[in-house]
Write an enzyme that holds these catalytic residues in place. Structure first.
Site, mmCIF file in Angstrom:
data_model
loop_
_atom_site.group_PDB
_atom_site.id
_atom_site.type_symbol
_atom_site.label_atom_id
_atom_site.label_comp_id
_atom_site.label_asym_id
_atom_site.label_seq_id
_atom_site.Cartn_x
_atom_site.Cartn_y
_atom_site.Cartn_z
ATOM 1 C CG ASP A 1 -6.649 -1.787 -5.356
ATOM 2 O OD1 ASP A 1 -6.718 -0.233 -4.648
ATOM 3 O OD2 ASP A 1 -4.796 -1.882 -4.597
ATOM 4 C CB CYS B 1 -0.536 -0.481 1.390
ATOM 5 S SG CYS B 1 -2.442 0.959 1.386
ATOM 6 C CG HIS C 1 -5.868 -1.334 -1.069
ATOM 7 N ND1 HIS C 1 -4.952 -1.182 -2.321
ATOM 8 C CD2 HIS C 1 -6.495 -1.535 -0.117
ATOM 9 C CE1 HIS C 1 -4.295 -0.372 -1.576
ATOM 10 N NE2 HIS C 1 -5.131 -0.049 0.065
#
Length: 252
Positions: free
Chosen positions: A184, A126, A215
């Site tokens: 995502d 991330c 995600h």
């Protein structure tokens, strides 16, 4: 391979001391190292488990507390709305130069360790994927793994939501491994393709993987976890680091 957990080092940075978590194989010897950058929540249980798996494959894994200037040492943000809000606020409050200085401090520490071979890679998840991407600007980083790295295509990391990662991609001399979830919402298809075009333009040494996942598909906690995709991508990650950094457990 048995893992030693719970070792901390306090690294000096221009913005203050940074607690860095270290896991490594228990067997004596010298090992290659991996800078491992967390999500916005800092060193959570899923991050620790992923680090332990990396270390178990023969690496010294160093995890920085990325918000050390703003949160007490050892702070972990919860996987809830309050934790997300705090993490996202700090992500765009901390200066980009401070993130880069943290990386420099970790590289200097690792290459000086008597149990390190001097071979270093980077990995992040991330926001950590973006930090790993920036770590690759350093010539010591031979290989970098980025899981669904946020904000590279928008240039919105750091204070003022302004970074130069996209422009500085030309500085990456090592090899990249980038993994994405096609579902995502934080990194659109257009954003991924913009970055892919840039890396192709630069003839970057690149491994590009997209899976039908959300995600945080790697995080083994929460509804978005996809064990099949996580296992497949981590298997490729181990192969990548073994190829780029070499074998550990070498005689001191």
């Amino acid at each position: 391979m048995v893992i030693i957990n719970g070792e901390f080092v306090e690294l000096e940075t221009p913005s203050g001391p940074m607690r860095t978590h270290i896991v490594r194989p228990a067997a004596p010897g010298r090992y290659p190292a991996i800078l491992f950058y967390s999500e916005i929540f800092q060193i959570t249980a899923p991050i620790r488990r992923t680090a332990a798996m990396l270390a178990g494959h023969g690496y010294i894994v160093a995890m920085p507390e990325v918000y050390h200037e703003y949160e007490p040492a050892g702070s972990i943000l919860a996987y809830d709305q309050a934790g997300s809000d705090r993490g996202n606020f700090l992500k765009t409050h901390k200066p980009v130069a401070a993130y880069d200085a943290d990386t420099r401090a970790m590289i200097d520490h690792l290459v000086a360790r008597p149990d390190c071979t001097g071979k270093i890679g980077a990995m992040g998840i991330c926001m950590g994927g973006h930090l790993a991407f920036r770590a690759a600007f350093n010539p010591e980083i031979a290989g970098t793994v980025c899981f669904y790295a946020t904000d590279i295509h928008t240039g919105t990391l750091g204070e003022g939501k302004h970074d130069d990662s996209f422009a500085r991609a030309a500085e990456i001399k090592g090899e990249l491994f980038m993994a994405w979830g096609r579902q995502d919402p934080h990194v659109s298809t257009e954003g991924r393709m913009k970055l892919l075009a840039r890396l192709n333009e630069l003839n970057t040494l690149l491994n590009w993987h997209e899976v039908n996942g959300a995600h945080a598909f790697l995080r083994d906690e929460g509804v978005r976890y996809d064990p099949e995709h996580a296992h497949a991508m981590m298997s490729l990650t181990y192969d990548f680091f073994h190829r780029k950094l070499g074998q550990g457990d070498l005689p001191v």
